[in-house]
Design a protein around this motif. Structure first.
Motif, PDB file in Angstrom:
ATOM      1  N   SER A  21       0.849  -1.192   0.000  1.00 10.67           N
ATOM      2  CA  SER A  21       0.000   0.000   0.000  1.00 10.67           C
ATOM      3  C   SER A  21       0.882   1.239   0.000  1.00 10.67           C
ATOM      4  CB  SER A  21      -0.893   0.000   1.255  1.00 10.67           C
ATOM      5  OG  SER A  21      -1.329   1.301   1.588  1.00 10.67           O
ATOM      6  N   GLY A  22       0.868   1.989  -1.084  1.00  5.82           N
ATOM      7  CA  GLY A  22       1.678   3.200  -1.160  1.00  5.82           C
ATOM      8  C   GLY A  22       3.121   2.946  -0.783  1.00  5.82           C
ATOM      9  N   ALA A  23       3.664   1.837  -1.259  1.00  5.92           N
ATOM     10  CA  ALA A  23       4.994   1.412  -0.827  1.00  5.92           C
ATOM     11  C   ALA A  23       6.078   2.389  -1.268  1.00  5.92           C
ATOM     12  CB  ALA A  23       5.297   0.013  -1.362  1.00  5.92           C
ATOM     13  N   ALA A  24       7.017   2.657  -0.363  1.00  9.03           N
ATOM     14  CA  ALA A  24       8.156   3.541  -0.654  1.00  9.03           C
ATOM     15  C   ALA A  24       9.278   2.703  -1.238  1.00  9.03           C
ATOM     16  CB  ALA A  24       8.603   4.246   0.617  1.00  9.03           C
ATOM     17  N   ALA A  77      -0.184  -4.776  -5.530  1.00 11.71           N
ATOM     18  CA  ALA A  77       0.499  -3.504  -5.296  1.00 11.71           C
ATOM     19  C   ALA A  77      -0.470  -2.358  -5.596  1.00 11.71           C
ATOM     20  CB  ALA A  77       1.747  -3.396  -6.164  1.00 11.71           C
ATOM     21  N   LEU A  78      -0.808  -1.591  -4.546  1.00  9.12           N
ATOM     22  CA  LEU A  78      -1.791  -0.518  -4.653  1.00  9.12           C
ATOM     23  C   LEU A  78      -1.130   0.815  -4.330  1.00  9.12           C
ATOM     24  CD1 LEU A  78      -4.618  -2.249  -2.553  1.00  9.12           C
ATOM     25  CD2 LEU A  78      -4.299  -2.340  -5.040  1.00  9.12           C
ATOM     26  N   HIS A  79      -1.617   1.879  -4.969  1.00  6.61           N
ATOM     27  CA  HIS A  79      -1.017   3.202  -4.721  1.00  6.61           C
ATOM     28  C   HIS A  79      -2.025   4.289  -5.062  1.00  6.61           C
ATOM     29  CE1 HIS A  79       3.294   4.483  -3.989  1.00  6.61           C
ATOM     30  NE2 HIS A  79       2.620   5.624  -3.917  1.00  6.61           N
ATOM     31  N   ARG A  99       1.944  12.187  -2.519  1.00 12.69           N
ATOM     32  CA  ARG A  99       3.077  13.110  -2.506  1.00 12.69           C
ATOM     33  C   ARG A  99       4.177  12.677  -1.547  1.00 12.69           C
ATOM     34  NH1 ARG A  99       1.890  18.035  -0.427  1.00 12.69           N
ATOM     35  NH2 ARG A  99      -0.179  17.533   0.376  1.00 12.69           N
ATOM     36  N   LEU A 100       3.988  11.541  -0.872  1.00 10.64           N
ATOM     37  CA  LEU A 100       4.976  11.068   0.095  1.00 10.64           C
ATOM     38  C   LEU A 100       5.767   9.861  -0.400  1.00 10.64           C
ATOM     39  CD1 LEU A 100       3.033  11.420   3.470  1.00 10.64           C
ATOM     40  CD2 LEU A 100       4.684  12.995   2.447  1.00 10.64           C
ATOM     41  N   ALA A 101       5.134   8.992  -1.151  1.00  7.28           N
ATOM     42  CA  ALA A 101       5.814   7.822  -1.718  1.00  7.28           C
ATOM     43  C   ALA A 101       5.533   7.798  -3.218  1.00  7.28           C
ATOM     44  CB  ALA A 101       5.333   6.529  -1.057  1.00  7.28           C
ATOM     45  N   ASN A 102       6.576   7.671  -4.006  1.00  5.10           N
ATOM     46  CA  ASN A 102       6.478   7.778  -5.457  1.00  5.10           C
ATOM     47  C   ASN A 102       5.699   6.592  -6.053  1.00  5.10           C
ATOM     48  OD1 ASN A 102       6.946   8.131  -8.198  1.00  5.10           O
ATOM     49  ND2 ASN A 102       9.071   8.744  -7.914  1.00  5.10           N
ATOM     50  N   PRO A 103       4.576   6.848  -6.733  1.00  5.03           N
ATOM     51  CA  PRO A 103       3.826   5.755  -7.367  1.00  5.03           C
ATOM     52  C   PRO A 103       4.639   4.960  -8.379  1.00  5.03           C
ATOM     53  CG  PRO A 103       2.488   7.756  -7.290  1.00  5.03           C
ATOM     54  CD  PRO A 103       3.887   8.142  -6.891  1.00  5.03           C
ATOM     55  N   GLU A 104       5.739   5.527  -8.877  1.00  9.29           N
ATOM     56  CA  GLU A 104       6.568   4.798  -9.836  1.00  9.29           C
ATOM     57  C   GLU A 104       7.136   3.518  -9.227  1.00  9.29           C
ATOM     58  OE1 GLU A 104       6.985   5.106 -13.106  1.00  9.29           O
ATOM     59  OE2 GLU A 104       5.403   6.603 -12.858  1.00  9.29           O
ATOM     60  N   GLY A 105       7.299   3.496  -7.912  1.00  7.49           N
ATOM     61  CA  GLY A 105       7.764   2.277  -7.266  1.00  7.49           C
ATOM     62  C   GLY A 105       6.782   1.139  -7.412  1.00  7.49           C
ATOM     63  N   THR A 106       5.500   1.454  -7.301  1.00 10.48           N
ATOM     64  CA  THR A 106       4.469   0.439  -7.477  1.00 10.48           C
ATOM     65  C   THR A 106       4.398  -0.012  -8.929  1.00 10.48           C
ATOM     66  OG1 THR A 106       3.175   1.143  -5.563  1.00 10.48           O
ATOM     67  CG2 THR A 106       1.965   0.065  -7.351  1.00 10.48           C
ATOM     68  N   ARG A 107       4.525   0.933  -9.849  1.00  8.87           N
ATOM     69  CA  ARG A 107       4.545   0.557 -11.272  1.00  8.87           C
ATOM     70  C   ARG A 107       5.765  -0.318 -11.578  1.00  8.87           C
ATOM     71  NH1 ARG A 107       2.958   6.244 -11.683  1.00  8.87           N
ATOM     72  NH2 ARG A 107       0.730   6.349 -12.207  1.00  8.87           N
ATOM     73  N   GLY A 115       8.437 -11.078 -10.722  1.00  5.05           N
ATOM     74  CA  GLY A 115       8.070 -12.349 -11.314  1.00  5.05           C
ATOM     75  C   GLY A 115       6.760 -12.850 -10.736  1.00  5.05           C
ATOM     76  N   GLY A 116       6.145 -13.785 -11.400  1.00  5.20           N
ATOM     77  CA  GLY A 116       4.954 -14.445 -10.859  1.00  5.20           C
ATOM     78  C   GLY A 116       3.683 -13.626 -10.972  1.00  5.20           C
ATOM     79  N   ASP A 117       2.775 -13.872 -10.035  1.00  6.36           N
ATOM     80  CA  ASP A 117       1.417 -13.332 -10.018  1.00  6.36           C
ATOM     81  C   ASP A 117       1.428 -11.947  -9.378  1.00  6.36           C
ATOM     82  OD1 ASP A 117      -1.222 -12.718  -9.504  1.00  6.36           O
ATOM     83  OD2 ASP A 117      -1.668 -14.530  -8.366  1.00  6.36           O
ATOM     84  N   VAL A 118       1.295 -10.902 -10.191  1.00 10.01           N
ATOM     85  CA  VAL A 118       1.337  -9.536  -9.680  1.00 10.01           C
ATOM     86  C   VAL A 118       0.159  -8.745 -10.235  1.00 10.01           C
ATOM     87  CG1 VAL A 118       2.656  -7.392  -9.518  1.00 10.01           C
ATOM     88  CG2 VAL A 118       3.851  -9.586  -9.529  1.00 10.01           C
ATOM     89  N   THR A 119      -0.550  -8.057  -9.342  1.00 14.55           N
ATOM     90  CA  THR A 119      -1.642  -7.166  -9.726  1.00 14.55           C
ATOM     91  C   THR A 119      -1.309  -5.764  -9.235  1.00 14.55           C
ATOM     92  OG1 THR A 119      -3.280  -8.944  -9.543  1.00 14.55           O
ATOM     93  CG2 THR A 119      -4.103  -6.680  -9.499  1.00 14.55           C
ATOM     94  N   VAL A 120      -1.414  -4.774 -10.118  1.00 17.88           N
ATOM     95  CA  VAL A 120      -1.125  -3.389  -9.768  1.00 17.88           C
ATOM     96  C   VAL A 120      -2.381  -2.553  -9.984  1.00 17.88           C
ATOM     97  CG1 VAL A 120       0.188  -1.324 -10.401  1.00 17.88           C
ATOM     98  CG2 VAL A 120       1.331  -3.542 -10.305  1.00 17.88           C
TER      99      VAL A 120
END
Length: 282
Positions: A129-132, A216-218, A223-231, A238-243
Motif C-alpha cells: 500500500s503506497g509502498a516507498a 500492489a496498490l497506490h 506526494r509522500l511515496a512515489n507511485p513509480e515504485g508500485t509501477r 516475477g509471478g502473479d502480480v496485480t497493480v
C-alpha cells in the motif's frame, strides 16, 4: 475482535511490541501488518477489524524506534533490522495450517517487499500500500547518491519532515495524525533515510526473483511515496502480480474517503489467493 498486546526481543535486544487481533470464532489464516515510517500499528485498527470480521488473525507490530517499541526514535540505520524483527514476530505467531498474508504500507511496504524476497515460501500473499520503493521525483539524483553516505557519517542529522497534510485528503485523518503522541512529528534522521534509499536501490535487481503473489496498490495523488515504485513492481516482479493505481488518492489509501473500496479490493484479492482449505465465514 479480541485483542492483546505482546512483545518480543528484536535485533540488539530492542523490545518489539505488537498487537494480536483475533476473530470471535475460529481463525482461517493470519495477516501481518507492517506500518509506515514514523507511525505505529494502532493506526491500522480499522483494517484489522475488517480482516478479523472475515476470520483472520491480525498481527501488527510497531517497528523498532516507533510507537510503543524500544530503541532510539527512528534510530535504525540498517534496514535489515526491520526485516529481521518482522521475521521474529512472524516466527513467534501461531499460524496453524492456514495461509499467511503480509500487508506493508509506505516504508512498511519496503520492509514487506524485502521480507518476501528474503524469505520466499513463508507468505501466501503480499499486499503493498503506497509502498516507498523508489526515491521521490523531487529528490535530485546527487542527493539520492549521497544520502546513504551522509546517513552513515552523521546518522542523527535531521534531514526532512513528512508533511501531515499529504497523509490523506480527509481533514479528520490529518488532525488525528497531528494529535497522535505515538506518531513521530519531527524530521527523519539521515541514518534511517539513507538506509531506506540504500534498500530501494536493491529492488530493481531483486524483483524478478519475487515468487510471492503480490497486490500492489497506490494513490495516484501520493506526494509522500512515489507511485513509480508500485509501477516498477508491475514491470519487474516475477509471478502473479496485480497493480492498481487509484486516481487522485493521497498517500494513506486505507485512510482516504474511498477507503471502503480500497479495503474491499484487498479482502477480495486475499480471498482469491487463499490456498485450498478453510474458507472465511459468510
Amino acid at each position: 475482535m479480541r485483542s492483546q498486546t505482546l512483545s518480543v526481543a528484536g535485533v540488539h535486544g530492542v523490545s518489539i511490541v505488537y498487537d494480536v487481533h483475533r476473530p470471535e470464532s475460529g481463525a482461517v489464516g493470519v495477516v501481518i501488518i507492517s506500518h509506515g515510517l514514523g507511525e505505529h500499528a494502532g493506526r491500522y485498527r480499522h483494517v484489522a477489524q475488517r480482516l478479523t470480521d472475515l476470520g483472520y488473525v491480525v498481527v501488527a507490530p510497531d517497528h523498532a524506534g516507533h510507537g510503543r517499541s524500544g530503541g532510539r526514535r527512528l534510530g535504525v540505520t540498517d534496514f535489515r533490522d526491520f526485516t529481521s524483527d518482522l521475521h521474529t514476530v512472524i516466527e513467534q505467531t501461531d499460524r496453524g495450517d492456514g495461509p499467511t498474508f503480509l500487508i506493508g504500507h509506505s516504508m512498511g511496504g519496503a520492509i514487506a517487499l524485502d521480507y518476501a524476497l528474503e524469505h520466499p515460501g513463508v507468505l501466501d500473499g503480499l499486499v503493498l500500500s503506497g509502498a516507498a520503493l523508489v526515491p521521490g521525483d523531487d529528490l535530485p539524483g546527487f542527493m539520492v547518491r549521497l544520502a546513504p553516505v551522509i546517513g552513515r557519517l552523521v546518522p542523527r542529522l535531521p534531514a526532512t519532515a513528512l508533511p501531515a497534510s499529504a497523509v490523506s485528503r480527509d481533514p479528520n485523518v490529518v488532525a488525528a495524525y497531528e494529535a497522535d503522541p505515538l506518531v513521530w512529528h519531527g524530521k527523519i534522521p539521515a541514518g534511517l533515510g539513507g538506509a531506506l534509499i540504500s534498500t530501494m536501490a536493491t529492488f530493481p535487481d531483486r524483483l524478478p526473483s519475487l515468487t510471492t503473489p503480490t497486490l500492489a496498490l497506490h494513490g495516484g495523488g501520493d506526494r509522500l511515496a512515489n507511485p513509480e515504485g508500485t509501477r516498477m513492481v508491475g514491470r519487474l516482479a516475477g509471478g502473479d502480480v496485480t497493480v492498481k493505481i487509484y486516481d487522485g488518492l493521497a498517500h494513506e489509501i486505507f485512510n482516504e474517503p474511498e477507503h471502503d473500496a480500497v479495503l474491499r479490493d484487498v479482502t477480495e484479492w486475499i480471498a482469491a489467493h487463499r490456498p485450498e482449505g478453510r474458507t472465511p465465514p459468510d
